[in-house]
Design a protein around this motif. Sequence first.
Motif, PDB file in Angstrom:
ATOM      1  N   TYR A  38      -5.639   1.875  -8.121  1.00  5.11           N
ATOM      2  CA  TYR A  38      -5.392   3.303  -7.897  1.00  5.11           C
ATOM      3  C   TYR A  38      -6.670   3.962  -7.417  1.00  5.11           C
ATOM      4  O   TYR A  38      -7.715   3.866  -8.068  1.00  5.11           O
ATOM      5  CB  TYR A  38      -4.905   3.952  -9.194  1.00  5.11           C
ATOM      6  CG  TYR A  38      -4.874   5.462  -9.174  1.00  5.11           C
ATOM      7  CD1 TYR A  38      -4.285   6.161  -8.122  1.00  5.11           C
ATOM      8  CD2 TYR A  38      -5.412   6.202 -10.222  1.00  5.11           C
ATOM      9  CE1 TYR A  38      -4.254   7.546  -8.104  1.00  5.11           C
ATOM     10  CE2 TYR A  38      -5.377   7.586 -10.223  1.00  5.11           C
ATOM     11  CZ  TYR A  38      -4.792   8.252  -9.159  1.00  5.11           C
ATOM     12  OH  TYR A  38      -4.770   9.625  -9.152  1.00  5.11           O
ATOM     13  N   LEU A  39      -6.600   4.645  -6.279  1.00  2.70           N
ATOM     14  CA  LEU A  39      -7.751   5.331  -5.722  1.00  2.70           C
ATOM     15  C   LEU A  39      -7.802   6.754  -6.264  1.00  2.70           C
ATOM     16  O   LEU A  39      -7.028   7.620  -5.862  1.00  2.70           O
ATOM     17  CB  LEU A  39      -7.688   5.334  -4.193  1.00  2.70           C
ATOM     18  CG  LEU A  39      -7.622   3.945  -3.541  1.00  2.70           C
ATOM     19  CD1 LEU A  39      -7.667   4.075  -2.027  1.00  2.70           C
ATOM     20  CD2 LEU A  39      -8.737   3.043  -4.046  1.00  2.70           C
ATOM     21  N   SER A  70      -2.613   4.929  -2.898  1.00  3.24           N
ATOM     22  CA  SER A  70      -3.575   5.727  -2.128  1.00  3.24           C
ATOM     23  C   SER A  70      -2.859   6.941  -1.567  1.00  3.24           C
ATOM     24  O   SER A  70      -2.493   6.978  -0.394  1.00  3.24           O
ATOM     25  CB  SER A  70      -4.171   4.878  -0.999  1.00  3.24           C
ATOM     26  OG  SER A  70      -5.025   5.638  -0.179  1.00  3.24           O
ATOM     27  N   VAL A 121      -7.573   5.957   4.231  1.00  3.01           N
ATOM     28  CA  VAL A 121      -7.961   4.710   3.570  1.00  3.01           C
ATOM     29  C   VAL A 121      -6.857   3.665   3.656  1.00  3.01           C
ATOM     30  O   VAL A 121      -7.107   2.501   3.977  1.00  3.01           O
ATOM     31  CB  VAL A 121      -8.332   4.957   2.093  1.00  3.01           C
ATOM     32  CG1 VAL A 121      -8.591   3.639   1.373  1.00  3.01           C
ATOM     33  CG2 VAL A 121      -9.566   5.847   2.008  1.00  3.01           C
ATOM     34  N   GLY A 122      -5.626   4.068   3.368  1.00  3.23           N
ATOM     35  CA  GLY A 122      -4.525   3.111   3.385  1.00  3.23           C
ATOM     36  C   GLY A 122      -4.345   2.441   4.728  1.00  3.23           C
ATOM     37  O   GLY A 122      -4.093   1.232   4.809  1.00  3.23           O
ATOM     38  N   SER A 128     -10.816   9.825  -7.948  1.00  2.22           N
ATOM     39  CA  SER A 128     -11.963  10.561  -7.402  1.00  2.22           C
ATOM     40  C   SER A 128     -13.010  10.805  -8.481  1.00  2.22           C
ATOM     41  O   SER A 128     -12.669  11.038  -9.651  1.00  2.22           O
ATOM     42  CB  SER A 128     -11.489  11.902  -6.846  1.00  2.22           C
ATOM     43  OG  SER A 128     -12.584  12.745  -6.542  1.00  2.22           O
ATOM     44  N   VAL A 133      -1.594  -1.127  -4.041  1.00  2.00           N
ATOM     45  CA  VAL A 133      -2.628  -0.104  -3.913  1.00  2.00           C
ATOM     46  C   VAL A 133      -1.947   1.259  -3.853  1.00  2.00           C
ATOM     47  O   VAL A 133      -1.057   1.472  -3.023  1.00  2.00           O
ATOM     48  CB  VAL A 133      -3.480  -0.319  -2.645  1.00  2.00           C
ATOM     49  CG1 VAL A 133      -4.475   0.830  -2.469  1.00  2.00           C
ATOM     50  CG2 VAL A 133      -4.211  -1.653  -2.709  1.00  2.00           C
ATOM     51  N   ILE A 191       0.862  -1.181   0.000  1.00  2.00           N
ATOM     52  CA  ILE A 191       0.000   0.000   0.000  1.00  2.00           C
ATOM     53  C   ILE A 191       0.894   1.226   0.000  1.00  2.00           C
ATOM     54  O   ILE A 191       1.583   1.509   0.982  1.00  2.00           O
ATOM     55  CB  ILE A 191      -0.943   0.018   1.211  1.00  2.00           C
ATOM     56  CG1 ILE A 191      -1.809  -1.247   1.243  1.00  2.00           C
ATOM     57  CG2 ILE A 191      -1.825   1.266   1.183  1.00  2.00           C
ATOM     58  CD1 ILE A 191      -2.698  -1.360   2.475  1.00  2.00           C
TER      59      ILE A 191
END
Length: 296
Positions: A128-129, A88, A29-30, A131, A86, A23
């Motif tokens: 990938y986070l 983030s 979030v992470g 928006s 991930v 991560i």
Amino acid sequence: MDIKSTETEIQQQNNSNLEKIAILGCGYVGTAASSYWYKQGYSVTVTTTRQERVAELENIATKVVVMKGQDSQAVKSLLQDRDTVVLSIAPISNKQVDAEVYRETYIPTAKNLVAALQENKSVKQLIYLSSVSVYGNKNGEWVDEASPVDTESEYNQVLCEAEQLLLNSASEDVQVTILRLGGIYGAQRALIKRFGRLAGKNIDGSGETFTSWIHLDDVIAAMDYLSQRRLGGIYNLVNDFDMTIRELSDEICQLGNLEKIIWDDTKPSYRSLNARISNEKIKAAGYKLIHPQTIS
């Protein structure tokens, strides 16, 4: 036969079958994602840019690395032997930062990830986070993952460029998943607390722009769902709210017995996003929202 040696071999084999996750970025979030996967028994490596967070993160991760995404060698090392990565990240600031800081945060990191993936043989999925703000002002119309993104906002230009860089790195061996998130609420970020800080205050705009939210539990569960199934592509992740910011704030203030926010329609809205976000694609993939309508 040496029973103890046999048990050790079995344990090592079981451990080798567990998902290995990295991560990059351990904010709200992470940190929650690492805690969830670590409790599942996964090997989780997390990163932070702050040495003072190491002791805290060591309680919810297998390994903690202090690094920045702009460090190409650190990114390459992070990916070694990992199955899922991930991304983030966000600019480190207590206030709105300018678009150039956004660019310095996202683009070098995305480029370093792409370069590292070209040499890496273990990673099977990159999540990938992003928006839902990338859709910009659509005058309250419905949008889905195929809808045009906003090219006017410098911030959205950066987010979309990062998305495209990562999507272009997808291959037969590596799935790239873009999760476009609504505003995140949940533990320590209850909507009633967030809107409560604005109760009775004057806010610029009519409040008639549509708003999109997603609970932290759903962010973690959706990532886990997509990762287990190695599903790539772009997915909107928002709950089933279909409200304007005025409607939502009025409802929350009523629930909390708070004064309503006072909207000043003589001034431009402080919000650039005005679109109703479809979540049908991720539902069609089989994901079921944990908090489809919950307001808290």
